[in-house]
Design an enzyme around this catalytic site. Structure first.
Site, PDB file in Angstrom:
ATOM      1  N   GLY A   1     -10.174  70.346  36.365  1.00 31.86           N
ATOM      2  CA  GLY A   1     -10.672  71.276  37.392  1.00 31.86           C
ATOM      3  C   GLY A   1      -9.647  72.355  37.729  1.00 31.86           C
ATOM      4  O   GLY A   1      -9.993  73.529  37.914  1.00 31.86           O
TER       5      GLY A   1
ATOM      6  N   GLU B   1      -8.743  57.312  41.959  1.00 38.67           N
ATOM      7  CA  GLU B   1     -10.071  57.110  41.387  1.00 38.67           C
ATOM      8  C   GLU B   1      -9.916  56.348  40.078  1.00 38.67           C
ATOM      9  O   GLU B   1      -9.182  56.777  39.185  1.00 38.67           O
ATOM     10  CB  GLU B   1     -10.720  58.464  41.118  1.00 38.67           C
ATOM     11  CG  GLU B   1     -12.096  58.299  40.544  1.00 38.67           C
ATOM     12  CD  GLU B   1     -12.746  59.630  40.245  1.00 38.67           C
ATOM     13  OE1 GLU B   1     -12.141  60.416  39.509  1.00 38.67           O
ATOM     14  OE2 GLU B   1     -13.847  59.848  40.741  1.00 38.67           O
TER      15      GLU B   1
ATOM     16  N   GLU C   1     -16.923  70.218  40.987  1.00 40.92           N
ATOM     17  CA  GLU C   1     -17.351  68.891  41.443  1.00 40.92           C
ATOM     18  C   GLU C   1     -16.389  67.908  40.814  1.00 40.92           C
ATOM     19  O   GLU C   1     -16.522  67.561  39.643  1.00 40.92           O
ATOM     20  CB  GLU C   1     -18.773  68.587  40.967  1.00 40.92           C
ATOM     21  CG  GLU C   1     -19.819  69.533  41.488  1.00 40.92           C
ATOM     22  CD  GLU C   1     -20.213  69.246  42.912  1.00 40.92           C
ATOM     23  OE1 GLU C   1     -19.509  68.483  43.607  1.00 40.92           O
ATOM     24  OE2 GLU C   1     -21.231  69.806  43.347  1.00 40.92           O
TER      25      GLU C   1
ATOM     26  N   GLY D   1     -16.079  67.265  36.649  1.00 37.79           N
ATOM     27  CA  GLY D   1     -15.137  66.484  35.858  1.00 37.79           C
ATOM     28  C   GLY D   1     -13.929  66.111  36.672  1.00 37.79           C
ATOM     29  O   GLY D   1     -14.011  65.960  37.895  1.00 37.79           O
ATOM     30  N   SER D   2     -12.800  65.974  36.002  1.00 39.19           N
ATOM     31  CA  SER D   2     -11.601  65.445  36.658  1.00 39.19           C
ATOM     32  C   SER D   2     -10.840  66.528  37.418  1.00 39.19           C
ATOM     33  O   SER D   2     -10.997  67.724  37.152  1.00 39.19           O
ATOM     34  CB  SER D   2     -10.689  64.820  35.605  1.00 39.19           C
ATOM     35  OG  SER D   2     -10.309  65.817  34.681  1.00 39.19           O
TER      36      SER D   2
ATOM     37  N   CYS E   1     -18.759  59.572  40.171  1.00 38.50           N
ATOM     38  CA  CYS E   1     -17.789  60.276  41.025  1.00 38.50           C
ATOM     39  C   CYS E   1     -17.934  59.866  42.476  1.00 38.50           C
ATOM     40  O   CYS E   1     -16.966  59.814  43.212  1.00 38.50           O
ATOM     41  CB  CYS E   1     -17.962  61.780  40.863  1.00 38.50           C
ATOM     42  SG  CYS E   1     -19.655  62.268  41.041  1.00 38.50           S
TER      43      CYS E   1
HETATM   44  P1  NAP Z   1     -12.863  65.726  32.216  1.00 36.13           P
HETATM   45  O1  NAP Z   1     -11.902  65.236  31.246  1.00 36.13           O
HETATM   46  O2  NAP Z   1     -12.379  66.563  33.323  1.00 36.13           O
HETATM   47  O3  NAP Z   1     -13.981  66.477  31.375  1.00 36.13           O
HETATM   48  C1  NAP Z   1     -15.051  67.141  31.963  1.00 36.13           C
HETATM   49  C2  NAP Z   1     -15.513  68.241  31.035  1.00 36.13           C
HETATM   50  O4  NAP Z   1     -14.468  69.195  30.863  1.00 36.13           O
HETATM   51  C3  NAP Z   1     -15.871  67.759  29.639  1.00 36.13           C
HETATM   52  O5  NAP Z   1     -16.945  68.518  29.121  1.00 36.13           O
HETATM   53  C4  NAP Z   1     -14.602  68.075  28.870  1.00 36.13           C
HETATM   54  O6  NAP Z   1     -14.812  68.203  27.485  1.00 36.13           O
HETATM   55  C5  NAP Z   1     -14.223  69.396  29.481  1.00 36.13           C
HETATM   56  N1  NAP Z   1     -12.825  69.768  29.290  1.00 36.13           N
HETATM   57  C6  NAP Z   1     -11.764  68.976  28.974  1.00 36.13           C
HETATM   58  N2  NAP Z   1     -10.643  69.722  28.842  1.00 36.13           N
HETATM   59  C7  NAP Z   1     -10.988  71.005  29.092  1.00 36.13           C
HETATM   60  C8  NAP Z   1     -10.285  72.233  29.131  1.00 36.13           C
HETATM   61  N3  NAP Z   1      -8.965  72.296  28.875  1.00 36.13           N
HETATM   62  N4  NAP Z   1     -10.957  73.357  29.415  1.00 36.13           N
HETATM   63  C9  NAP Z   1     -12.278  73.333  29.662  1.00 36.13           C
HETATM   64  N5  NAP Z   1     -13.007  72.196  29.631  1.00 36.13           N
HETATM   65  C10 NAP Z   1     -12.381  71.036  29.364  1.00 36.13           C
HETATM   66  O7  NAP Z   1     -13.657  64.576  32.937  1.00 36.13           O
HETATM   67  P2  NAP Z   1     -14.405  63.372  32.249  1.00 36.13           P
HETATM   68  O8  NAP Z   1     -13.385  62.481  31.660  1.00 36.13           O
HETATM   69  O9  NAP Z   1     -15.439  63.905  31.350  1.00 36.13           O
HETATM   70  O10 NAP Z   1     -15.125  62.701  33.524  1.00 36.13           O
HETATM   71  C11 NAP Z   1     -14.462  61.870  34.408  1.00 36.13           C
HETATM   72  C12 NAP Z   1     -14.018  62.616  35.659  1.00 36.13           C
HETATM   73  O11 NAP Z   1     -15.026  63.487  36.138  1.00 36.13           O
HETATM   74  C13 NAP Z   1     -13.747  61.704  36.807  1.00 36.13           C
HETATM   75  O12 NAP Z   1     -12.531  62.063  37.420  1.00 36.13           O
HETATM   76  C14 NAP Z   1     -14.905  61.921  37.781  1.00 36.13           C
HETATM   77  O13 NAP Z   1     -14.661  61.702  39.117  1.00 36.13           O
HETATM   78  C15 NAP Z   1     -15.256  63.315  37.535  1.00 36.13           C
HETATM   79  N6  NAP Z   1     -16.688  63.527  37.828  1.00 36.13           N
HETATM   80  C16 NAP Z   1     -17.058  64.157  38.956  1.00 36.13           C
HETATM   81  C17 NAP Z   1     -18.383  64.343  39.252  1.00 36.13           C
HETATM   82  C18 NAP Z   1     -18.833  65.068  40.482  1.00 36.13           C
HETATM   83  O14 NAP Z   1     -19.980  65.442  40.571  1.00 36.13           O
HETATM   84  N7  NAP Z   1     -18.000  65.286  41.463  1.00 36.13           N
HETATM   85  C19 NAP Z   1     -19.351  63.892  38.372  1.00 36.13           C
HETATM   86  C20 NAP Z   1     -18.946  63.252  37.235  1.00 36.13           C
HETATM   87  C21 NAP Z   1     -17.607  63.087  36.964  1.00 36.13           C
HETATM   88  P3  NAP Z   1     -14.462  66.945  26.512  1.00 36.13           P
HETATM   89  O15 NAP Z   1     -15.201  65.790  27.024  1.00 36.13           O
HETATM   90  O16 NAP Z   1     -14.958  67.420  25.224  1.00 36.13           O
HETATM   91  O17 NAP Z   1     -12.968  66.776  26.598  1.00 36.13           O
END
Ligand code: NAP
Ligand code: MG
Length: 483
Positions: free
Chosen positions: A235, A385, A252, A230-231, A286
């Protein structure tokens, strides 16, 4: 499509049940803004029950499975995924707006992860270590125990496949928290795994909000390893939570990956990768190759080639299966449109844009693919990003400048290098700070077999490939004295 199961139910200890107090969240189809169904809003207590169930399964039947038996059931899940490929494809298209072909490719990749990790479960060996006279020393690879998996919305099937597949192969049990915007294929995956014979409690799925179910999972003292995709911002929270419990974590995170094109490159071969590597999955990848670094001698030519391709790209409803679907949510659409507006307001030149199909529903989250040219390397659009179909082109003169530009962000996930000069290929591959380098190709999102992960703000730890199995296991050294 009628969702072929009760999407409000979560899976704990082999039992499909409502979340605590029957709480739910709406699921919106990003292609048309309509309500698709509801999912359970899992609570702290739901996560707690899921962790207890995963620990029980570890102490019980799953802990007694041999590596071969684990491999067989994981392989079987992969076979069953292919039986249900049409359902998975349609669910994903409706839920996250992926054009059908891309959703189908993700389902195939998830099946391939199960095939790969099913096949590797009994092939991870320890070592023997020469030591002092009278000793035999060897190492064992053992599971961490209960693993937590927090998944984003952009490649739900692929990321679920790589995390859960690797963790199960090494004998761990899993609690999975999918992104609130992308739960349907995770729920279907769990039903398929059940049908394939995965024992109860080995995989538990709790849907819900990141700040509730996600935070409860990452901070739970019964979790022994966390894989998070995720973000960067979330992270950091995950790493802090893992730090409190002193458990290992794989992060990741995002990227701002460059594709470098030298004067001597095969431009025709590069072109599809230059464009698709950036706009695939509407740029919500990502590892999207969105920083296009072009050597001055072919700069105008490459821009022209990219423009002619980008201007033909069509954006539309997922089921219309065009080049790009909608973004995941109205929120993401606003974020990406702000970047485009900022680019224009700050004087950047748009070189090309694609087209939004006329019959797109107005409530859909559509954004047009856009290439900005002559972008200063320190500009916000060249550094941050965006997670949308926006690419920036930057000219360079020398190899040294190209390397500095490529390394010139806080990320380091993937880099593509396009040149026919073999020595330069390897010089650059060594000089770049990134987890993956592609030479004369670019693999955004692909490669089940290829270890994947970042450096810098892109995170740490490796998923995918055989390498991931080391991360999903703990090494134990046994020193036996026998005289
Ligand atoms: P995100 O907001 O970081 O969410 C990722 C996951 O974390 C979701 O399941 C989210 O749940 C959960 N989450 C949110 N707040 C949390 C907390 N306080 N504690 C624990 N878990 C929590 O990212 P996203 O918006 O889903 O995805 C976009 C980002 O992910 C981009 O920055 C992208 O680069 C990155 N990404 C990286 C990769 C990689 O392999 N490197 C792959 C895909 C995406 P909710 O959705 O229910 O809030
Ligand atoms: Mg959705």
């Amino acid at each position: 499509m009628k969702i072929p199961f009760n999407s409000e139910q979560i899976l704990i200890n082999g039992k499909w049940q409502n979340a605590e107090n029957n709480k739910t969240l709406d699921v919106i189809n990003p292609s048309n803004g309509e309500l698709l169904c509801k999912i359970g809003r899992g609570s702290f207590n739901d996560i707690d029950c899921a962790v207890v169930a995963a620990q029980d399964a570890l102490n019980g039947v799953w802990g007694n499975y041999s590596a071969m038996e684990r491999g067989r059931v994981i392989t079987k899940i992969g076979e069953k995924i292919l039986e249900y490929i049409d359902v998975l494809t349609e669910l994903e298209s409706l839920d996250v707006g992926k054009p059908t072909k891309q959703a189908r490719a993700d389902a195939i990749a998830m099946a391939r992860y199960m095939e790969f990790y099913g096949g590797s479960a009994d092939k991870v060996h320890g070592h023997t270590i020469p030591y002092m006279d009278g000793y035999t020393v060897f190492t064992l690879r053992e599971p961490h125990g209960v693993t937590g998996h927090i998944i984003p919305w952009n490649y739900p099937m692929q990321i679920t496949g790589r995390c859960v597949g690797g963790a199960l192969a090494m004998g761990n049990t899993c609690v999975l928290k999918p992104a609130e915007d992308a739960c349907l294929t995770a729920l279907m995956f769990a039903r398929i795994a059940e049908e394939a014979g995965l024992p109860k409690g080995v995989l538990n799925v709790v849907t819900g909000l990141g700040i509730e179910a996600g935070a409860a999972l990452s901070s739970h003292p019964g979790i022994h390893h966390i894989s998070f995709t995720g973000s960067v911002g979330i992270g950091k929270l995950i790493q802090k939570a893992a730090g409190n419990n002193i458990v290992p974590v794989t992060l990741e995170l995002g990227g701002k990956s460059p594709q470098i094109i030298f004067d001597d490159a095969d431009l025709d071969a590069a072109l599809p990768f230059l464009v698709n590597g950036g706009i695939q999955n509407a740029g919500q990848t990502c590892s999207a190759g969105t920083r296009i670094l072009i050597q001055r001698g072919v700069y105008e030519k490459v821009i022209k080639m990219m423009c002619s391709k980008i201007s033909l790209l069509k954006v539309g409803s997922a089921i219309d299966d065009l080049d790009l679907g909608p973004l995941i949510s109205p929120k993401q659409k606003i974020v990406v449109e702000r970047y485009i507006a900022h680019g224009v307001e700050s004087g950047l030149k748009i070189a090309a844009q694609g087209l939004i199909s006329d019959d797109c529903p107005s409530a859909g989250c559509y954004v047009v693919p856009t290439l900005f040219r002559d972008v200063p390397p320190d500009h916000k659009l060249a550094q941050e990003e965006i997670f949308g179909p926006i690419q920036v082109a930057i000219p360079f003169d020398t190899e040294e400048e190209a390397v500095n530009l490529a390394n010139g962000t806080e990320f380091g996930l993937v880099t593509g290098v396009w040149t026919r000069d073999g020595s330069r290929q390897l010089r650059i591959a060594k000089a770049i700070k990134a987890g993956q380098i592609f030479i004369n190709n670019y693999g955004a999102g692909g490669g089940v077999e290829l270890p994947f992960g970042g450096v810098g703000k892109s995170g740490f730890g490796r998923e995918k490939g055989f390498e991931a199995l080391y991360g999903f296991s703990v090494l134990k050294t046994i020193a036996a004295y026998h005289g």
